[in-house]
Design an enzyme around this catalytic site. Structure first.
Site, PDB file in Angstrom:
ATOM      1  N   ASN A 216      -4.537   1.894  -4.209  1.00 21.60           N
ATOM      2  CA  ASN A 216      -4.547   2.618  -3.739  1.00 21.60           C
ATOM      3  C   ASN A 216      -5.215   3.034  -4.537  1.00 21.60           C
ATOM      4  OD1 ASN A 216      -5.421   4.693  -0.955  1.00 21.60           O
ATOM      5  ND2 ASN A 216      -3.648   6.120  -2.467  1.00 21.60           N
ATOM      6  N   GLU A 289      -6.927   8.687   2.040  1.00 18.47           N
ATOM      7  CA  GLU A 289      -6.862  10.107   1.835  1.00 18.47           C
ATOM      8  C   GLU A 289      -8.493  10.821   2.873  1.00 18.47           C
ATOM      9  OE1 GLU A 289      -5.229  11.546  -1.714  1.00 18.47           O
ATOM     10  OE2 GLU A 289      -3.803   8.917  -1.764  1.00 18.47           O
TER      11      GLU A 289
END
Ligand code: XIL
Length: 397
Positions: A216, A289
């Site tokens: 990520n 996110e």
């Protein structure tokens, strides 16, 4: 040959339309997609729309709106902080599972999936760990063993309950760092060398054979120059290709999607191209996110609509670019917003010089903003032949 391909695409398209058009007819009322939640609309494409969850807000009984929207609007949840190492093991050897367990239970009750965040990151580490390394009482060998134990303990506890794990987060530097040539940055690379990445994925896989294991990072929404010395997306691409070539069990790349309206940003096709290139390496993709912040000028803070409106529009456009790209690429399994309301966003607390905010899809009073409606319309208008159901990879061994 060409014709045959078209026939098969058309067949798939017709079959999919048939499925997607089988909409629930609620007691005589016509189906109104705008009344559906983001979560439900995403699932029509097999796409999970999620949010990061602030456990303090979730438990604040004076604020039932937060819990209601978290439960109703989203198909997936991520702990904003509760699964970070400093939260889980504030004192060496004493795990505090309460809040993380609570979120996993909440997800189960609400039939939501869980994105586990995060196993290995240089931030929000417990001080006993960073102090121990700094003062030499924790050796490199012991540090590696502590990391193995941490990953094993956490992944085992939530085995079968976490859909995707962010195994390693933000391992790569940015062009504005020193030195500017992109490199593996931070605590773990510094003390263990870049080999920790492969180790971390292998340890996570050993603890849960079925969870999808993700790398990520931010600023990897699109490719730049193509030179890994200054193009972070290219650096991460080369890294993932290298890990796959070594047989490391990495199943996905999470693109965080922290954008700002003051930047140029990307068009939908550039983002699609990046997702497709990652997909070609044999991994899934996700936006993990998403938020789109804006500078809070004096005018914005004074409530001047001429300054607020362009920001809300630019924010909505960027949320929509990422949503459309995700919809278009069948490996893009989830789209998670990093908090859904400006009341609880991390942005004002982190970006204060100049002050930034207005980064989420609901305002401070839980009213849906333009961004909410635009990503909802993307979900409603999407369909075959350009948007097809998701393809989930089999977890790599
Ligand atoms: C942030 C949280 O939102 C804040 O509450 C916390 O104080 C700091 O971390 N990238 C990540 C997330 O991977 O874990 C960060 O979350 C935001 C940036």
């Amino acid at each position: 040959m060409k014709l045959r391909r078209w026939v098969s695409i058309a067949t798939v398209a017709v079959a999919t339309v048939a499925v997607l058009n089988t909409v629930p007819a609620t007691a005589g009322k016509p189906y109104d997609p705008t009344k559906q939640t983001l979560g439900a609309l995403g699932l029509r494409h097999g796409l999970q729309i999620g949010t990061a969850v602030d456990m303090a807000a979730l438990n604040n009984t004076g604020n039932p709106q937060y819990r209601r929207i978290t439960a109703a609007e989203f198909a997936s949840v991520t702990a904003e902080n509760a699964m970070k190492w400093e939260s889980l093991e504030p004192t060496r050897g004493k795990y505090n599972w309460g809040p993380a367990d609570q979120l996993v239970d909440f997800a189960k009750r609400n039939k939501q999936s869980v994105r586990g965040h995060v196993l290995v990151w240089h931030n929000q580490l417990p001080t006993w760990l960073t102090d121990g390394v700094a003062n030499g009482s924790i050796s490199k060998q012991e540090l590696r063993e502590l990391l193995r134990k941490h990953i094993t303990t956490v992944v085992s506890r939530y085995k079968g309950k976490v859909w995707q794990w962010d195994v390693v987060n933000e391992a790569v530097s940015d062009p504005w760092d020193n030195p500017p040539t992109l490199h593996y940055k931070g605590f773990w690379a510094q003390h263990l060398g870049p080999g920790y990445l492969a180790d971390a994925f292998r340890w996570a896989r050993a603890a849960d054979p079925k969870a999808l294991l993700f790398y990520n990072d931010y600023n990897i929404e699109a490719f730049g120059s193509g030179n890994p010395a200054d193009d972070k997306t290219q650096f991460v691409y080369d890294m993932v290709r290298g890990l796959r070539a070594q047989g490391v069990p990495i199943d996905g790349v999470g693109s965080q999607g922290h954008l700002g309206t003051q930047y140029g940003n990307y068009n939908t096709f550039q983002v699609i191209e990046a997702l497709e290139k990652f997909t070609a390496l044999g991994v899934a993709t996700a936006f993990t996110e998403v938020d789109v912040r804006s500078q809070l000028t004096d005018g914005v803070q004074a409530g001047n609509s001429e300054e607020i409106n362009p920001r809300l529009q630019a924010s909505a456009a960027n949320f929509s670019v990422l949503m459309k790209a995700c919809l278009a690429v069948r490996s893009c399994l989830s789209y998670t917003v990093w908090g859904f309301s400006d009341r609880h966003s991390w942005v004002p607390g982190w970006f204060d010089d100049p002050p930034e905010g207005l980064a989420t899809i609901y305002d401070e009073n839980y009213q849906a903003k333009l961004a909410y409606h635009e990503i909802k319309s993307d979900l409603i208008l999407a369909g075959p032949p350009y948007v097809l159901p998701r393809i989930t990879p089999k977890p790599h061994r």
